[in-house]
Write a protein that holds these residues in place. Sequence first.
Motif, PDB file in Angstrom:
ATOM      1  N   GLU A   1      20.282   8.877   3.070  1.00 45.29           N
ATOM      2  CA  GLU A   1      20.374   7.956   1.927  1.00 45.29           C
ATOM      3  C   GLU A   1      19.701   6.732   2.187  1.00 45.29           C
ATOM      4  O   GLU A   1      19.606   5.866   1.225  1.00 45.29           O
ATOM      5  N   GLN A   2      19.197   6.499   3.381  1.00 44.42           N
ATOM      6  CA  GLN A   2      18.657   5.243   3.717  1.00 44.42           C
ATOM      7  C   GLN A   2      17.364   4.844   3.140  1.00 44.42           C
ATOM      8  O   GLN A   2      16.212   6.106   3.070  1.00 44.42           O
ATOM      9  N   ILE A   3      16.849   3.975   2.546  1.00 48.92           N
ATOM     10  CA  ILE A   3      15.652   3.739   1.954  1.00 48.92           C
ATOM     11  C   ILE A   3      14.754   2.996   2.940  1.00 48.92           C
ATOM     12  O   ILE A   3      13.204   3.155   2.790  1.00 48.92           O
ATOM     13  N   ALA A   4      15.347   2.123   3.596  1.00 45.25           N
ATOM     14  CA  ALA A   4      14.448   1.530   4.955  1.00 45.25           C
ATOM     15  C   ALA A   4      15.313   1.175   6.059  1.00 45.25           C
ATOM     16  O   ALA A   4      16.349   1.051   5.937  1.00 45.25           O
ATOM     17  N   ALA A   5      14.732   1.309   7.409  1.00 47.24           N
ATOM     18  CA  ALA A   5      15.497   0.944   8.411  1.00 47.24           C
ATOM     19  C   ALA A   5      14.390   0.563   9.642  1.00 47.24           C
ATOM     20  O   ALA A   5      13.303   0.802   9.516  1.00 47.24           O
ATOM     21  N   GLY A   6      15.052  -0.415  10.631  1.00 50.01           N
ATOM     22  CA  GLY A   6      14.158  -0.713  11.529  1.00 50.01           C
ATOM     23  C   GLY A   6      14.777  -1.639  12.519  1.00 50.01           C
ATOM     24  O   GLY A   6      16.113  -1.664  12.561  1.00 50.01           O
ATOM     25  N   TYR A   7      13.831  -2.028  13.443  1.00 52.46           N
ATOM     26  CA  TYR A   7      14.875  -3.179  14.321  1.00 52.46           C
ATOM     27  C   TYR A   7      13.685  -4.181  14.756  1.00 52.46           C
ATOM     28  O   TYR A   7      12.352  -3.949  14.538  1.00 52.46           O
TER      29      TYR A   7
ATOM     30  N   SER B   1       0.659  -1.265   0.108  1.00 50.37           N
ATOM     31  CA  SER B   1      -0.022   0.049   0.016  1.00 50.37           C
ATOM     32  C   SER B   1       1.089   1.414   0.243  1.00 50.37           C
ATOM     33  O   SER B   1       0.424   2.189  -0.592  1.00 50.37           O
ATOM     34  N   ASP B   2       2.178   1.013   0.467  1.00 48.52           N
ATOM     35  CA  ASP B   2       3.001   2.312   0.482  1.00 48.52           C
ATOM     36  C   ASP B   2       3.970   2.357  -0.921  1.00 48.52           C
ATOM     37  O   ASP B   2       4.604   3.265  -0.950  1.00 48.52           O
ATOM     38  N   HIS B   3       3.660   1.369  -1.831  1.00 48.82           N
ATOM     39  CA  HIS B   3       4.303   1.370  -3.049  1.00 48.82           C
ATOM     40  C   HIS B   3       5.920   0.999  -2.795  1.00 48.82           C
ATOM     41  O   HIS B   3       6.465   1.577  -3.453  1.00 48.82           O
ATOM     42  N   VAL B   4       6.231   0.262  -1.768  1.00 46.95           N
ATOM     43  CA  VAL B   4       7.570  -0.238  -1.523  1.00 46.95           C
ATOM     44  C   VAL B   4       7.715  -1.104  -2.810  1.00 46.95           C
ATOM     45  O   VAL B   4       7.021  -1.962  -3.085  1.00 46.95           O
ATOM     46  N   PRO B   5       9.033  -0.936  -3.557  1.00 43.32           N
ATOM     47  CA  PRO B   5       9.314  -1.891  -4.650  1.00 43.32           C
ATOM     48  C   PRO B   5       9.254  -3.343  -4.061  1.00 43.32           C
ATOM     49  O   PRO B   5       9.611  -3.771  -2.684  1.00 43.32           O
ATOM     50  N   LEU B   6       8.801  -4.393  -4.896  1.00 43.96           N
ATOM     51  CA  LEU B   6       8.662  -5.779  -4.693  1.00 43.96           C
ATOM     52  C   LEU B   6       9.812  -6.291  -4.411  1.00 43.96           C
ATOM     53  O   LEU B   6      10.012  -7.138  -3.402  1.00 43.96           O
ATOM     54  N   HIS B   7      11.075  -5.996  -4.684  1.00 49.16           N
ATOM     55  CA  HIS B   7      12.200  -6.599  -4.580  1.00 49.16           C
ATOM     56  C   HIS B   7      12.764  -5.842  -3.262  1.00 49.16           C
ATOM     57  O   HIS B   7      13.584  -6.952  -2.332  1.00 49.16           O
TER      58      HIS B   7
ATOM     59  N   ILE C   1      10.411  -5.347  -0.660  1.00 52.59           N
ATOM     60  CA  ILE C   1       9.664  -6.217   0.190  1.00 52.59           C
ATOM     61  C   ILE C   1      10.390  -7.658   0.535  1.00 52.59           C
ATOM     62  O   ILE C   1      10.251  -7.929   1.433  1.00 52.59           O
ATOM     63  N   SER C   2      10.965  -7.974  -0.665  1.00 50.24           N
ATOM     64  CA  SER C   2      11.530  -9.442  -0.606  1.00 50.24           C
ATOM     65  C   SER C   2      12.797  -9.198   0.318  1.00 50.24           C
ATOM     66  O   SER C   2      12.887 -10.278   1.253  1.00 50.24           O
ATOM     67  N   VAL C   3      13.440  -8.243   0.268  1.00 44.47           N
ATOM     68  CA  VAL C   3      14.739  -8.153   1.378  1.00 44.47           C
ATOM     69  C   VAL C   3      14.237  -7.913   2.477  1.00 44.47           C
ATOM     70  O   VAL C   3      14.857  -8.667   3.599  1.00 44.47           O
ATOM     71  N   ILE C   4      13.352  -7.121   2.761  1.00 41.05           N
ATOM     72  CA  ILE C   4      12.604  -7.066   4.181  1.00 41.05           C
ATOM     73  C   ILE C   4      12.131  -8.282   4.741  1.00 41.05           C
ATOM     74  O   ILE C   4      12.384  -8.661   6.026  1.00 41.05           O
ATOM     75  N   ASN C   5      11.614  -9.014   4.088  1.00 42.78           N
ATOM     76  CA  ASN C   5      10.944 -10.178   4.450  1.00 42.78           C
ATOM     77  C   ASN C   5      12.083 -11.368   4.743  1.00 42.78           C
ATOM     78  O   ASN C   5      11.721 -12.159   5.570  1.00 42.78           O
ATOM     79  N   THR C   6      13.092 -11.331   3.845  1.00 41.40           N
ATOM     80  CA  THR C   6      14.313 -12.161   4.362  1.00 41.40           C
ATOM     81  C   THR C   6      14.927 -11.640   5.865  1.00 41.40           C
ATOM     82  O   THR C   6      15.207 -12.901   6.541  1.00 41.40           O
ATOM     83  N   LEU C   7      14.958 -10.653   5.907  1.00 36.23           N
ATOM     84  CA  LEU C   7      15.400 -10.240   7.454  1.00 36.23           C
ATOM     85  C   LEU C   7      14.442 -10.899   8.189  1.00 36.23           C
ATOM     86  O   LEU C   7      14.930 -11.179   9.547  1.00 36.23           O
TER      87      LEU C   7
ATOM     88  N   THR D   1      10.430   1.789   9.214  1.00 36.87           N
ATOM     89  CA  THR D   1      10.120   3.001   8.405  1.00 36.87           C
ATOM     90  C   THR D   1      10.706   2.678   7.029  1.00 36.87           C
ATOM     91  O   THR D   1      11.840   2.202   6.882  1.00 36.87           O
ATOM     92  N   THR D   2       9.925   3.257   5.967  1.00 36.47           N
ATOM     93  CA  THR D   2      10.374   3.127   4.604  1.00 36.47           C
ATOM     94  C   THR D   2      10.394   4.747   4.244  1.00 36.47           C
ATOM     95  O   THR D   2      10.354   4.912   2.887  1.00 36.47           O
ATOM     96  N   GLY D   3      10.326   5.461   5.113  1.00 32.36           N
ATOM     97  CA  GLY D   3      10.267   7.194   4.943  1.00 32.36           C
ATOM     98  C   GLY D   3       8.765   7.701   4.887  1.00 32.36           C
ATOM     99  O   GLY D   3       8.799   8.665   4.473  1.00 32.36           O
ATOM    100  N   LYS D   4       7.936   6.798   5.185  1.00 24.05           N
ATOM    101  CA  LYS D   4       6.718   7.373   5.249  1.00 24.05           C
ATOM    102  C   LYS D   4       5.872   7.041   6.706  1.00 24.05           C
ATOM    103  O   LYS D   4       5.096   6.430   7.005  1.00 24.05           O
ATOM    104  N   GLY D   5       6.713   7.606   7.676  1.00 20.59           N
ATOM    105  CA  GLY D   5       6.169   7.240   9.121  1.00 20.59           C
ATOM    106  C   GLY D   5       6.800   6.014   9.583  1.00 20.59           C
ATOM    107  O   GLY D   5       7.543   5.382   9.106  1.00 20.59           O
TER     108      GLY D   5
END
Length: 331
Positions: A143-149, A10-16, A18-24, A161-165
């Motif tokens: 220059e981060q495009i996503a970050a979290g813990y 819904s935030d239009h995050v690129p599919l690839h 999303i796959s990297v985040i899902n792997t983490l 966050t992916t830069g949208k809250g």
Amino acid sequence: MQRLIPVLNSDHVPLHLISVINTLLTAAKEISHRLHQGSLAGTLGSTLDENIQGETQKKLDIVSNQLIKNMLLETNLVHAVASEEEDDVVMGNPDAKYLVAFDPLDGSSNIDINGSVGTIFTILEKPDHAAEGKELFLQTGDEQIAAGYILYGPSTMLVMTTGKGVRAYTLDHTVGEFLLTVEKLEIPKTTQEFAINMSNQRFWAEPMKHYIADLLSGSEGPRAKNFNMRWNAAMVSDVHRVLTRSGIFMYPADCKNSDKPCKLRLLYEANPMSFLVEQAGGRSSTGYERIMSLQPTDIHQRVSVIMGSKEEVDECLGYYKKIPCTRFDSP
């Protein structure tokens, strides 16, 4: 409750991505399982080895690092990874565009006492003209495009966050998925809580000594209100408290070890946490500079950290403006 991937879609995050985040998160589920098994998993305790930071490695430090590193590189979506536990970057698919840096198990000294620990991560894109190796990761926090813990506590939570809250998700062990539990995390601008390692007080620079002294003087002091101190000895859980109920988290420079005046690493601790804090309406600084504006010089570079509720961080930074800095704490 919504699952993670539909929220990212819904935030239009690129599919690839999303796959990297899902792997983490797949790696995080395995780490969570081993942590919750405790002694039954046979992974508690320390090794005889030290990492690049000169810190004694816990068994789960090594296990967590290997899990995350191997799973990311197996996706073929990651160009390179950088970890607190690795001397150098580890190269992946030369044609991939994502870079991932991480602290596989922040606060690992808490493992053997059954305290909260976590995994911190940041995702960058491969620069067009950078040389291969460490130089790839020498990008500012902006220059981060996503970050979290991922916080491994009584429940396992993802804050990202992916830069949208900033949103928070909780791992539902019955379905094995992270479900959205907080749509928008916002840090209150004011606070009466602070987190700092008071055992280092005698080693701090004068601005921090004066600031903390004024907090401790309470309602009778210049701040005219009482403060409570909280300290979990794990950045991930101390910052989580700030994100969920306000506060100021500090790990300032000190003169205890002249070779290492700062404790926290810019790339995979300070920058991702600063991204989250700023996206949640807070502020993050070294005392003199905005953390995410710093130009890194090394993947294991250390910085002073002050972050949290905006008005309280501003109060703290006021001391750095009016009190002369000492040699080890100069910008």
